[in-house]
Scaffold this active site. Structure first.
Site, PDB file in Angstrom:
ATOM      1  CD  GLU A   1      30.714   2.014 -24.296  1.00  0.00           C
ATOM      2  OE1 GLU A   1      31.090   0.996 -24.896  1.00  0.00           O
ATOM      3  OE2 GLU A   1      29.546   2.464 -24.361  1.00  0.00           O
TER       4      GLU A   1
ATOM      5  CG  HIS B   1      28.773  -3.595 -23.475  1.00  0.00           C
ATOM      6  ND1 HIS B   1      28.082  -2.465 -23.102  1.00  0.00           N
ATOM      7  CD2 HIS B   1      29.684  -3.169 -24.381  1.00  0.00           C
ATOM      8  CE1 HIS B   1      28.563  -1.414 -23.755  1.00  0.00           C
ATOM      9  NE2 HIS B   1      29.540  -1.812 -24.528  1.00  0.00           N
TER      10      HIS B   1
ATOM     11  CG  HIS C   1      34.729  -1.454 -25.918  1.00  0.00           C
ATOM     12  ND1 HIS C   1      34.288  -1.669 -27.201  1.00  0.00           N
ATOM     13  CD2 HIS C   1      33.594  -1.268 -25.192  1.00  0.00           C
ATOM     14  CE1 HIS C   1      32.967  -1.614 -27.241  1.00  0.00           C
ATOM     15  NE2 HIS C   1      32.513  -1.372 -26.030  1.00  0.00           N
TER      16      HIS C   1
END
Lengths: 138, 138
Positions: free
Chosen positions: B132, B8, B83
């Site tokens: 991440e 994502h 991110h």
């Protein structure tokens, strides 16, 4: 109007060779395309695919002279996320739809890095995200 | 170590309800998840899928009090890309690999929004991209 899938995430980088090495060695990119110049936009471009496929990463580095990527790098010297690119089946229809909503489309529709027409929409009208709309690659 | 797919893109937003309406109505998100609070991280989270599937968009809005998203929004009041999240098969192995490369991992490994363990790496060590790393959802 409905947009399609997230085709790629554009990431601005100050040094394309260094960034390609990072994505290849540290991030483990599965496929690294051949870098190429888009002289009209003043950028060097390189597409990468992660293992598992899906949304690509587009590295963007400035060519000599003024270009929007250079301005972005002046504000973010390390580089960083620059834009999100979504696919649509028909670019003219999409442009008319966004213009009809009062969105500020940036410049003319032009040929994009995937060889299909694209346009950009101002982040101030897109919840802070510089948005590329591109006709789906065939 | 090889990372997997881009799971994502995290997008910070000042107002989650307004952002969900934008992604639903303007962007045509195909699926909008139920928003939920991650109190430990101080954020409200909502995942969206575009038609055609693929990489999701994660909207992040601050809960009251200090949190990294609030600090980001102070610098970017409209919101924006925050991110990139990549999947790995084994979070402990990935953490050891990034630490072994001298990357600054931010805080402990913790439970992420998909119910699998995650950690973040400082953008200064990741070509400007707050990254991440998350264990693949099962």
């Amino acid at each position: 109007m409905k947009l399609g899938r997230l085709n790629h995430v554009g990431v601005a980088v100050p040094d394309l060779a260094k960034a390609i090495a990072f994505w290849r060695e540290t991030m483990g990119a599965a496929q690294v395309g051949e870098p190429f110049a888009m002289t009209e936009q003043g950028v060097l471009v390189c597409f990468m695919e992660m293992p598992g496929g899906g949304t690509q990463i587009e590295l963007l580095a400035p060519l000599p002279g003024h270009c929007p990527i250079r301005a972005f790098l002046e504000r973010n010297p390390l580089g960083g996320q620059h834009h999100l690119a979504f696919e649509v089946p028909d670019i003219a229809e999409a442009r008319a739809a966004f213009e009809g909503m009062g969105k500020r489309v940036l410049g003319p529709t032009r040929m994009g890095a995937h060889g299909t027409p694209v346009f950009f929409i101002h982040p101030k009208d897109m919840e802070g995200v510089l948005t590329e709309i591109m006709e789906s690659p065939r």
